[in-house]
Design a protein around this motif. Sequence first.
Motif, PDB file in Angstrom:
ATOM      1  N   LYS A 186      -2.060  -7.643  -0.596  1.00  0.00           N
ATOM      2  CA  LYS A 186      -1.819  -6.750   0.546  1.00  0.00           C
ATOM      3  C   LYS A 186      -2.167  -5.316   0.185  1.00  0.00           C
TER       4      LYS A 186
ATOM      5  N   GLU B 130      -5.056  -3.225   2.125  1.00  0.00           N
ATOM      6  CA  GLU B 130      -4.688  -2.050   2.932  1.00  0.00           C
ATOM      7  C   GLU B 130      -5.032  -0.718   2.269  1.00  0.00           C
ATOM      8  N   ARG B 131      -5.214  -0.702   0.953  1.00  0.00           N
ATOM      9  CA  ARG B 131      -5.412   0.572   0.258  1.00  0.00           C
ATOM     10  C   ARG B 131      -6.749   0.703  -0.465  1.00  0.00           C
TER      11      ARG B 131
END
Length: 142
Positions: free
Chosen positions: A136, A140-141
Amino acid sequence: MTTVIAQGTFDILHPGHLHYLQEAAAMGDELYVIIARRANVTHKQKPILPDEQRRDMIAALNCVDHAVLGHLEDIFVPIEEIQPDIIVLGHDQHHDEAAIADALAGRGIDCEVRRATIRDTKFEGELLSTGRIIEKICNERC
């Protein structure tokens, strides 16, 4: 006094780890947690965090009485030193209970091998896996 051992990598702490360790602690009077050394992790990707950092995070948990690093050459050495009454495996750990029980008996260690239960998710989207947390973060980053 009943001595219990739990063990694992504990790379990024999450609620699944806490559930496992609290359940293990409830099975006895004293909980030792053996943290796998990075060099010994071969069944999955190596931990991101250093051995000592992972040990210190586990030691900070109220349910843990002792947190120790695993032995570099022989994973059974800390178990021989601690002489537990119970070894608790995580619900999803790759270990075979019967094989561990046989290896322990071969070393003269008389203890029970149990497996912890799975922790139910408390809310949608809760992450109970280090791998899923890393995935995740990357999605997302990165």
